[in-house]
Design a protein around this motif. Structure first.
Motif, PDB file in Angstrom:
ATOM      1  N   SER A 149       0.808  -1.220   0.000  1.00 35.85           N
ATOM      2  CA  SER A 149       0.000   0.000   0.000  1.00 35.85           C
ATOM      3  C   SER A 149       0.841   1.270   0.000  1.00 35.85           C
ATOM      4  CB  SER A 149      -0.905   0.036   1.240  1.00 35.85           C
ATOM      5  OG  SER A 149      -1.827  -1.015   1.238  1.00 35.85           O
ATOM      6  N   GLY A 150       2.149   1.144   0.052  1.00 31.74           N
ATOM      7  CA  GLY A 150       2.966   2.344   0.224  1.00 31.74           C
ATOM      8  C   GLY A 150       4.242   2.362  -0.582  1.00 31.74           C
ATOM      9  N   PHE A 197      -1.890  -4.617 -10.419  1.00 30.77           N
ATOM     10  CA  PHE A 197      -3.317  -4.318 -10.324  1.00 30.77           C
ATOM     11  C   PHE A 197      -3.469  -3.243  -9.255  1.00 30.77           C
ATOM     12  CE2 PHE A 197      -7.457  -5.382  -8.139  1.00 30.77           C
ATOM     13  CZ  PHE A 197      -8.222  -4.636  -9.038  1.00 30.77           C
ATOM     14  N   VAL A 198      -3.853  -2.047  -9.693  1.00 32.30           N
ATOM     15  CA  VAL A 198      -4.029  -0.914  -8.800  1.00 32.30           C
ATOM     16  C   VAL A 198      -5.517  -0.614  -8.732  1.00 32.30           C
ATOM     17  CG1 VAL A 198      -3.419   1.490  -8.362  1.00 32.30           C
ATOM     18  CG2 VAL A 198      -1.794  -0.012  -9.525  1.00 32.30           C
ATOM     19  N   GLU A 204       5.306   2.369  -9.060  1.00 32.61           N
ATOM     20  CA  GLU A 204       6.486   2.701  -9.871  1.00 32.61           C
ATOM     21  C   GLU A 204       7.540   1.593  -9.771  1.00 32.61           C
ATOM     22  OE1 GLU A 204      10.205   5.828  -9.534  1.00 32.61           O
ATOM     23  OE2 GLU A 204       8.245   6.465  -8.761  1.00 32.61           O
ATOM     24  N   ARG A 205       7.748   1.084  -8.585  1.00 35.54           N
ATOM     25  CA  ARG A 205       8.740   0.015  -8.402  1.00 35.54           C
ATOM     26  C   ARG A 205       8.357  -1.225  -9.220  1.00 35.54           C
ATOM     27  NH1 ARG A 205      12.258   0.588  -3.687  1.00 35.54           N
ATOM     28  NH2 ARG A 205      11.579   2.267  -2.325  1.00 35.54           N
ATOM     29  N   ALA A 206       7.073  -1.565  -9.217  1.00 35.55           N
ATOM     30  CA  ALA A 206       6.620  -2.721 -10.008  1.00 35.55           C
ATOM     31  C   ALA A 206       6.902  -2.487 -11.483  1.00 35.55           C
ATOM     32  CB  ALA A 206       5.133  -2.978  -9.761  1.00 35.55           C
ATOM     33  N   LYS A 228      -3.595   1.792  -3.477  1.00 35.58           N
ATOM     34  CA  LYS A 228      -3.382   3.244  -3.477  1.00 35.58           C
ATOM     35  C   LYS A 228      -2.624   3.631  -4.754  1.00 35.58           C
ATOM     36  CE  LYS A 228      -3.650   3.671   1.419  1.00 35.58           C
ATOM     37  NZ  LYS A 228      -3.151   4.052   2.668  1.00 35.58           N
ATOM     38  N   PRO A 229      -3.330   4.167  -5.744  1.00 34.92           N
ATOM     39  CA  PRO A 229      -2.690   4.481  -7.026  1.00 34.92           C
ATOM     40  C   PRO A 229      -1.462   5.378  -6.917  1.00 34.92           C
ATOM     41  CG  PRO A 229      -5.068   4.642  -7.222  1.00 34.92           C
ATOM     42  CD  PRO A 229      -4.776   4.443  -5.757  1.00 34.92           C
TER      43      PRO A 229
END
Length: 188
Positions: free
Chosen positions: A9-10, A55-56, A45-47, A38-39
């Motif tokens: 989530s962060g 999946f956001v 970005e890391r993914a 949490k978009p």
């Protein structure tokens, strides 16, 4: 090769550690899916930087928890996920997710459970004045930071700097989670 999903989530520092360990071959798997509620979270970005599908979603855009969990399960199934790793995912898992993946979901918690459950575990333990801190990896059930303990690592700290303590916890978290994920996947 085994396939894992990482929920966050962060910031995604545990996601980053897991992704790098997969790429180095320390974890015998690949991250097939990241899930984030949490978009704006840095983990998205890391993914992307690791070429991991993410999946956001915004929970409030769904009629209920069951609705968004059904969508998560659909995506986990499509990605053929073997193990779900919660890494700073700040939501309790509900019936839909536990019904489909119960027994295959693990979480990392920055305290020695069963003490100091919840989102502010490091601060809570620090304010309580404990002298031994640590990290717990546990199976996930419907309760807050519940489920069977899989691994723990403790360390002593008697300082008075919360930032220093948090850095020490994170230094323990990443290697312990990587070791535990690798061990669990080899046992399957």
């Amino acid at each position: 090769m085994k396939r894992i999903a990482v929920f966050a989530s962060g910031n995604g520092s545990n996601f980053e550690a897991i992704a790098a360990a997969c790429e180095r071959g320390e974890i015998p798997a690949r991250i097939a899916l990241a899930v984030c509620d949490k978009p704006e979270a840095r983990v998205v970005e890391r993914a992307a930087n690791h070429g991991v599908e993410c999946f956001v979603f915004r929970p409030k855009e769904y009629g209920s928890k069951a609705d968004y969990e059904r969508e998560i399960v659909r995506r986990l199934d499509a990605a053929q996920v073997d193990l779900v790793c919660l890494a700073g995912y700040m939501r309790l898992c509900g019936e839909e997710l536990l019904g489909a993946y119960g027994g295959r979901i693990i979480n990392i918690h920055p305290a020695l459970l069963p003490a100091f459950k919840g989102a502010h575990a490091i601060r809570d333990a620090f304010e309580y004045g404990v002298k031994v801190y640590g990290v717990t990896i546990h199976g996930v059930d419907a309760s807050l930071d519940g489920g069977p303990i899989i691994a723990q690592r403790a360390f002593a700290y008697e300082g008075r700097d919360l930032d220093e303590l948090e850095a020490m916890v994170h230094a323990v978290e990443h290697p312990l989670y990587i070791e535990t994920i690798g061990k669990l996947l080899k046992e399957e």
